[in-house]
Design a protein around this motif. Structure first.
Motif, short mmCIF file in Angstrom:
data_model
loop_
_atom_site.label_atom_id
_atom_site.label_comp_id
_atom_site.label_asym_id
_atom_site.label_seq_id
_atom_site.Cartn_x
_atom_site.Cartn_y
_atom_site.Cartn_z
N VAL A 1 29.41 32.30 34.43
CA VAL A 1 29.61 31.62 35.54
C VAL A 1 30.04 32.01 36.75
N ALA A 2 30.42 33.21 36.70
CA ALA A 2 31.02 33.63 38.03
C ALA A 2 30.11 33.76 39.24
N GLY A 3 29.01 34.09 39.06
CA GLY A 3 27.92 34.28 40.10
C GLY A 3 28.45 35.14 41.23
N ASP A 4 28.24 34.66 42.32
CA ASP A 4 28.92 35.40 43.34
C ASP A 4 30.24 35.10 44.02
N SER A 5 31.01 34.66 43.30
CA SER A 5 32.49 34.22 43.60
C SER A 5 33.28 35.57 43.36
N ALA A 6 33.65 36.04 44.50
CA ALA A 6 34.43 37.41 44.62
C ALA A 6 35.58 37.30 44.01
N PHE A 7 36.61 36.04 44.16
CA PHE A 7 37.58 35.57 43.60
C PHE A 7 37.62 35.74 42.03
N THR A 8 36.52 34.82 41.53
CA THR A 8 36.58 34.95 40.11
C THR A 8 36.42 36.16 39.44
N HIS A 9 35.55 37.13 39.95
CA HIS A 9 35.50 38.43 39.60
C HIS A 9 36.72 39.25 39.52
N TYR A 10 37.43 39.06 40.64
CA TYR A 10 38.64 39.64 40.78
C TYR A 10 39.79 39.18 39.99
N ASN A 11 39.91 38.00 39.72
CA ASN A 11 41.00 37.31 38.80
C ASN A 11 40.50 37.73 37.19
N ALA A 12 39.28 37.66 36.91
CA ALA A 12 38.57 38.00 35.60
C ALA A 12 39.10 39.58 35.43
N TYR B 1 39.10 47.64 29.55
CA TYR B 1 39.11 48.31 30.79
C TYR B 1 37.79 48.23 31.31
N GLU B 2 36.39 48.52 30.47
CA GLU B 2 35.29 48.52 30.99
C GLU B 2 34.66 47.17 31.64
N ARG B 3 35.07 46.19 30.88
CA ARG B 3 34.79 44.83 31.28
C ARG B 3 35.63 44.62 32.51
N ALA B 4 36.79 44.98 32.83
CA ALA B 4 37.67 44.82 33.94
C ALA B 4 36.91 45.61 35.05
N LEU B 5 36.36 46.78 34.82
CA LEU B 5 35.84 47.81 35.90
C LEU B 5 34.51 47.01 36.20
N ALA B 6 33.69 46.35 35.51
CA ALA B 6 32.55 45.84 36.05
C ALA B 6 32.79 44.35 36.87
N HIS B 7 33.99 44.02 36.78
CA HIS B 7 34.26 42.92 37.38
C HIS B 7 34.86 43.27 38.77
N ALA B 8 35.58 44.46 38.68
CA ALA B 8 36.22 44.91 39.95
C ALA B 8 34.76 45.50 41.11
N HIS B 9 33.93 46.10 40.19
CA HIS B 9 32.97 46.60 41.11
C HIS B 9 32.06 45.34 41.74
N ALA C 1 46.05 35.91 41.39
CA ALA C 1 45.97 34.80 42.25
C ALA C 1 44.83 33.98 41.83
N ALA C 2 45.02 32.76 41.20
CA ALA C 2 43.77 32.06 40.62
C ALA C 2 43.00 31.46 41.87
N VAL C 3 42.04 30.96 41.50
CA VAL C 3 40.89 30.20 42.47
C VAL C 3 40.68 28.90 41.97
N LEU C 4 40.64 28.15 42.92
CA LEU C 4 40.34 26.70 42.61
C LEU C 4 38.79 26.73 43.26
N LEU C 5 38.02 26.33 42.31
CA LEU C 5 36.40 26.41 42.32
C LEU C 5 35.99 24.93 42.38
N THR C 6 35.10 24.68 43.55
CA THR C 6 34.67 23.44 43.74
C THR C 6 33.04 23.49 43.55
N SER C 7 32.47 22.89 42.44
CA SER C 7 31.23 23.07 42.17
C SER C 7 30.78 21.83 41.04
#
Length: 259
Positions: free
Chosen positions: A178-189, A199-207, A21-27
């Motif tokens: 650029v993900a910063g503190d966006s939980a949605f971006t980390h989740y989708n990444a 998988y290692e990169r995915a796990l880091a974003h999951a954490h 589920a993608a995120v629309l970011l406004t910045s």
């Protein structure tokens, strides 16, 4: 400080991942070449995929310009029938209307997904009526708004589907930057990286996503199914002690009773 507005976009799931589920970011975004790109690289990109000449209808950043400038272009060139690839609106060809939308708003997330799907449906790198190839539209979006994580994730998904895994990883590295503190971006990444078997990169974003309070467990469950889930390093240190261990610790800490 930039304001970030998050909105779920379920339609993106069919393009990038079954669960995405993608995120629309406004910045605030600068119109520049990707970080590290010199004048020669920028000139080469513009020669291949066009620049961004100023016009009455743009170009504008899709994340920050949400007024009548956006609604007017969408009204005439990105109707529901265009987005769903049913028929053109102001152009005979679907790609003609989508091209107009992407010239005015180069990082329009839904229009980017539509041109990708149109290319897949017609099995064409440059659908009839399109001003550029599908790859060029995606490259333009990331060059126009280098810190747009959603545009980069769309591009990464497109590249990965075409067997260009290394190019896709470059885009995902920039998403991480650029993900910063966006939980949605980390989740989708994380979901996209699982599709890429990174998988290692995915796990880091999951954490990071879960540490920031994201509640959906799909990402964790997918990592568990692949045998790749690990608790974050500090979880074990802060986890409650088992009951038996806690009782033993309490006994050891209490004063010894007199015989």
């Amino acid at each position: 400080m930039n304001t970030v507005s998050l909105t779920l976009l379920p339609s993106m799931s069919s393009l990038l991942s079954p669960l995405l589920a993608a995120v629309l970011l406004t910045s605030t975004a600068a119109m520049a070449a990707p970080a590290g790109a010199g004048p020669a690289a920028k000139a080469g990109q513009e020669a291949a995929c066009g620049g961004f000449p100023r016009a009455d209808n743009g170009p504008h950043d899709y994340r920050t310009v949400r007024d009548k400038r956006l609604s007017i272009v969408e009204q005439y060139h990105f109707t529901p029938s265009v987005e769903m690839l049913i028929k053109g609106s102001s152009s005979q060809d679907l790609a003609g209307d989508i091209s107009f939308m992407l010239r005015a708003f180069p990082n329009h997330h839904r229009a980017l997904m539509s041109i990708v799907r149109l290319g897949e449906r017609t099995r064409s790198e440059q659908p009839r009526g399109s001003a550029f190839t599908v790859d060029c539209w995606l490259e333009r979006a990331t060059r126009f708004a280098p810190d747009d994580a959603v545009a980069r994730m769309i591009y990464a998904g497109y590249l990965n589907k075409r067997g260009r895994a290394q190019d896709a990883l470059v885009q995902m590295d920039r998403v991480a930057a650029v993900a910063g503190d966006s939980a949605f971006t980390h989740y989708n990444a994380g979901l996209i990286l699982i599709e890429m078997k990174q998988y290692e990169r995915a796990l880091a974003h999951a954490h990071k996503a879960y540490a920031l309070g994201f509640s959906r467990l799909d990402l964790r469950e997918k990592l568990q199914s692949a045998g790749q889930w690990k608790d974050p390093p500090d979880a074990a240190a802060t986890a409650p002690a088992p009951a038996a261990s806690a009782a033993a610790a309490a006994s050891a800490a209490s004063p010894a009773s007199a015989p």
